[in-house]
Design a protein around this motif. Structure first.
Motif, PDB file in Angstrom:
ATOM      1  N   VAL A  72       9.926   7.544  -2.935  1.00 53.17           N
ATOM      2  CA  VAL A  72       9.298   7.516  -4.253  1.00 53.17           C
ATOM      3  C   VAL A  72       7.814   7.864  -4.183  1.00 53.17           C
ATOM      4  N   PHE A  73       7.090   7.272  -3.216  1.00 44.72           N
ATOM      5  CA  PHE A  73       5.636   7.409  -3.176  1.00 44.72           C
ATOM      6  C   PHE A  73       5.125   8.358  -2.092  1.00 44.72           C
ATOM      7  N   GLY A  74       5.999   8.842  -1.241  1.00 43.25           N
ATOM      8  CA  GLY A  74       5.561   9.750  -0.185  1.00 43.25           C
ATOM      9  C   GLY A  74       4.840   9.041   0.951  1.00 43.25           C
ATOM     10  N   THR A  75       5.092   7.751   1.099  1.00 46.73           N
ATOM     11  CA  THR A  75       4.476   6.992   2.186  1.00 46.73           C
ATOM     12  C   THR A  75       5.321   7.130   3.452  1.00 46.73           C
ATOM     13  N   HIS A  76       4.932   6.409   4.484  1.00 44.48           N
ATOM     14  CA  HIS A  76       5.670   6.432   5.753  1.00 44.48           C
ATOM     15  C   HIS A  76       5.751   4.995   6.269  1.00 44.48           C
ATOM     16  N   VAL A  77       6.398   4.117   5.468  1.00 45.55           N
ATOM     17  CA  VAL A  77       6.448   2.702   5.835  1.00 45.55           C
ATOM     18  C   VAL A  77       7.833   2.250   6.276  1.00 45.55           C
ATOM     19  N   CYS A  78       8.862   2.988   5.945  1.00 39.75           N
ATOM     20  CA  CYS A  78      10.225   2.616   6.332  1.00 39.75           C
ATOM     21  C   CYS A  78      10.550   3.223   7.692  1.00 39.75           C
ATOM     22  N   THR A  79       9.844   2.738   8.691  1.00 37.39           N
ATOM     23  CA  THR A  79       9.987   3.283  10.038  1.00 37.39           C
ATOM     24  C   THR A  79       9.688   2.195  11.063  1.00 37.39           C
ATOM     25  N   ASP A  80      10.166   2.393  12.247  1.00 38.62           N
ATOM     26  CA  ASP A  80       9.852   1.474  13.341  1.00 38.62           C
ATOM     27  C   ASP A  80       8.513   1.827  13.988  1.00 38.62           C
ATOM     28  N   ALA A  81       7.904   2.933  13.566  1.00 34.52           N
ATOM     29  CA  ALA A  81       6.658   3.406  14.170  1.00 34.52           C
ATOM     30  C   ALA A  81       5.454   2.559  13.779  1.00 34.52           C
ATOM     31  N   ASN A  82       5.556   1.797  12.671  1.00 37.80           N
ATOM     32  CA  ASN A  82       4.436   0.954  12.247  1.00 37.80           C
ATOM     33  C   ASN A  82       4.975  -0.217  11.420  1.00 37.80           C
ATOM     34  N   ASP A  83       4.110  -1.145  11.115  1.00 41.17           N
ATOM     35  CA  ASP A  83       4.465  -2.284  10.271  1.00 41.17           C
ATOM     36  C   ASP A  83       3.747  -2.207   8.932  1.00 41.17           C
ATOM     37  N   ASP A  84       3.448  -1.001   8.465  1.00 37.91           N
ATOM     38  CA  ASP A  84       2.786  -0.821   7.179  1.00 37.91           C
ATOM     39  C   ASP A  84       3.739  -1.226   6.055  1.00 37.91           C
ATOM     40  N   TRP A  85       3.179  -1.485   4.885  1.00 40.55           N
ATOM     41  CA  TRP A  85       3.995  -1.819   3.724  1.00 40.55           C
ATOM     42  C   TRP A  85       3.266  -1.395   2.457  1.00 40.55           C
ATOM     43  N   VAL A  86       3.993  -1.398   1.353  1.00 43.15           N
ATOM     44  CA  VAL A  86       3.386  -1.098   0.062  1.00 43.15           C
ATOM     45  C   VAL A  86       3.583  -2.284  -0.872  1.00 43.15           C
ATOM     46  N   ASP A  87       2.569  -2.527  -1.694  1.00 40.47           N
ATOM     47  CA  ASP A  87       2.638  -3.483  -2.785  1.00 40.47           C
ATOM     48  C   ASP A  87       2.559  -2.673  -4.074  1.00 40.47           C
ATOM     49  N   VAL A  88       3.417  -3.007  -5.026  1.00 42.11           N
ATOM     50  CA  VAL A  88       3.473  -2.258  -6.280  1.00 42.11           C
ATOM     51  C   VAL A  88       3.283  -3.225  -7.442  1.00 42.11           C
ATOM     52  N   TYR A  89       2.415  -2.858  -8.386  1.00 45.35           N
ATOM     53  CA  TYR A  89       2.118  -3.709  -9.536  1.00 45.35           C
ATOM     54  C   TYR A  89       2.174  -2.909 -10.833  1.00 45.35           C
ATOM     55  N   THR A  95       0.274   0.593 -10.093  1.00 50.68           N
ATOM     56  CA  THR A  95      -0.704   0.563  -9.011  1.00 50.68           C
ATOM     57  C   THR A  95       0.066   0.350  -7.720  1.00 50.68           C
ATOM     58  N   VAL A  96      -0.154   1.233  -6.770  1.00 50.80           N
ATOM     59  CA  VAL A  96       0.531   1.161  -5.484  1.00 50.80           C
ATOM     60  C   VAL A  96      -0.530   1.011  -4.401  1.00 50.80           C
ATOM     61  N   ARG A  97      -0.391  -0.040  -3.604  1.00 50.45           N
ATOM     62  CA  ARG A  97      -1.312  -0.272  -2.492  1.00 50.45           C
ATOM     63  C   ARG A  97      -0.562  -0.091  -1.185  1.00 50.45           C
ATOM     64  N   LEU A  98      -1.031   0.843  -0.386  1.00 52.50           N
ATOM     65  CA  LEU A  98      -0.502   1.041   0.952  1.00 52.50           C
ATOM     66  C   LEU A  98      -1.330   0.175   1.885  1.00 52.50           C
ATOM     67  N   CYS A  99      -0.694  -0.793   2.496  1.00 54.95           N
ATOM     68  CA  CYS A  99      -1.372  -1.734   3.398  1.00 54.95           C
ATOM     69  C   CYS A  99      -0.969  -1.389   4.826  1.00 54.95           C
ATOM     70  N   CYS A 100      -1.957  -1.013   5.619  1.00 53.94           N
ATOM     71  CA  CYS A 100      -1.708  -0.603   6.999  1.00 53.94           C
ATOM     72  C   CYS A 100      -1.984  -1.760   7.946  1.00 53.94           C
ATOM     73  N   THR A 101      -1.250  -1.798   9.023  1.00 55.89           N
ATOM     74  CA  THR A 101      -1.427  -2.878   9.986  1.00 55.89           C
ATOM     75  C   THR A 101      -2.774  -2.819  10.677  1.00 55.89           C
ATOM     76  N   ASP A 102      -3.455  -1.677  10.622  1.00 52.33           N
ATOM     77  CA  ASP A 102      -4.780  -1.592  11.232  1.00 52.33           C
ATOM     78  C   ASP A 102      -5.872  -2.139  10.309  1.00 52.33           C
ATOM     79  N   GLY A 103      -5.470  -2.692   9.144  1.00 48.75           N
ATOM     80  CA  GLY A 103      -6.425  -3.295   8.229  1.00 48.75           C
ATOM     81  C   GLY A 103      -6.859  -2.402   7.083  1.00 48.75           C
ATOM     82  N   HIS A 104      -6.539  -1.135   7.140  1.00 49.61           N
ATOM     83  CA  HIS A 104      -6.905  -0.220   6.059  1.00 49.61           C
ATOM     84  C   HIS A 104      -5.955  -0.397   4.876  1.00 49.61           C
ATOM     85  N   GLU A 105      -6.485  -0.243   3.681  1.00 47.10           N
ATOM     86  CA  GLU A 105      -5.682  -0.248   2.468  1.00 47.10           C
ATOM     87  C   GLU A 105      -6.045   0.966   1.634  1.00 47.10           C
TER      88      GLU A 105
END
Length: 120
Positions: free
Chosen positions: A27-44, A59-69
């Motif tokens: 839907v959003f073109g992210t890359h969170v549904c993978t074993d390569a990282n533990d990133d996630w999205v929050d949708v409001y 509003t879609v927030r991509l939250c990366c495990t490295d602390g970037h949003e």
């Protein structure tokens, strides 16, 4: 689409959390549904209680495990907006016993009362 958690208020908006029971990558073109990282999205979904209008985009927030949003928007079609409004109103009734318009009126009343207290 459904909501979970409490409806939160921030900066004049009621925010409805949408759990991602769907594939956010598709839907959003992210890359969170993978074993390569533990990133996630929050949708409001947002409702501006001062104007009485819902946001025309999620509003879609991509939250990366490295602390970037990263925050971006997902524009809703007019049909999606109508459907989402109905779901937001029903969820507001379920959570608070009030429609969105009733919740808005209560928030506006509280704001007016607080304004009067400050002027005194």
């Amino acid at each position: 689409m459904s909501f979970t958690d409490e409806i939160t208020e921030c900066d004049g908006k009621l925010n409805f959390y949408i759990p991602t029971y769907f594939d956010p990558d598709a839907v959003f073109g992210t890359h969170v549904c993978t074993d390569a990282n533990d990133d996630w999205v929050d949708v409001y979904a947002g409702f501006d209680w001062k104007t009485g209008r819902m946001d025309s985009a999620l509003t879609v927030r991509l939250c990366c495990t490295d602390g970037h949003e990263f925050e971006f928007s997902y524009r809703l079609s007019p049909t999606e907006q109508v459907q989402l409004w109905e779901k937001m109103d029903a969820y507001c009734r379920q959570q608070n016993g009030q429609s969105l318009e009733e919740a808005r009126a209560a928030l506006l009343q509280t704001q007016a009362e607080e304004g009067m207290e400050i002027r005194m």
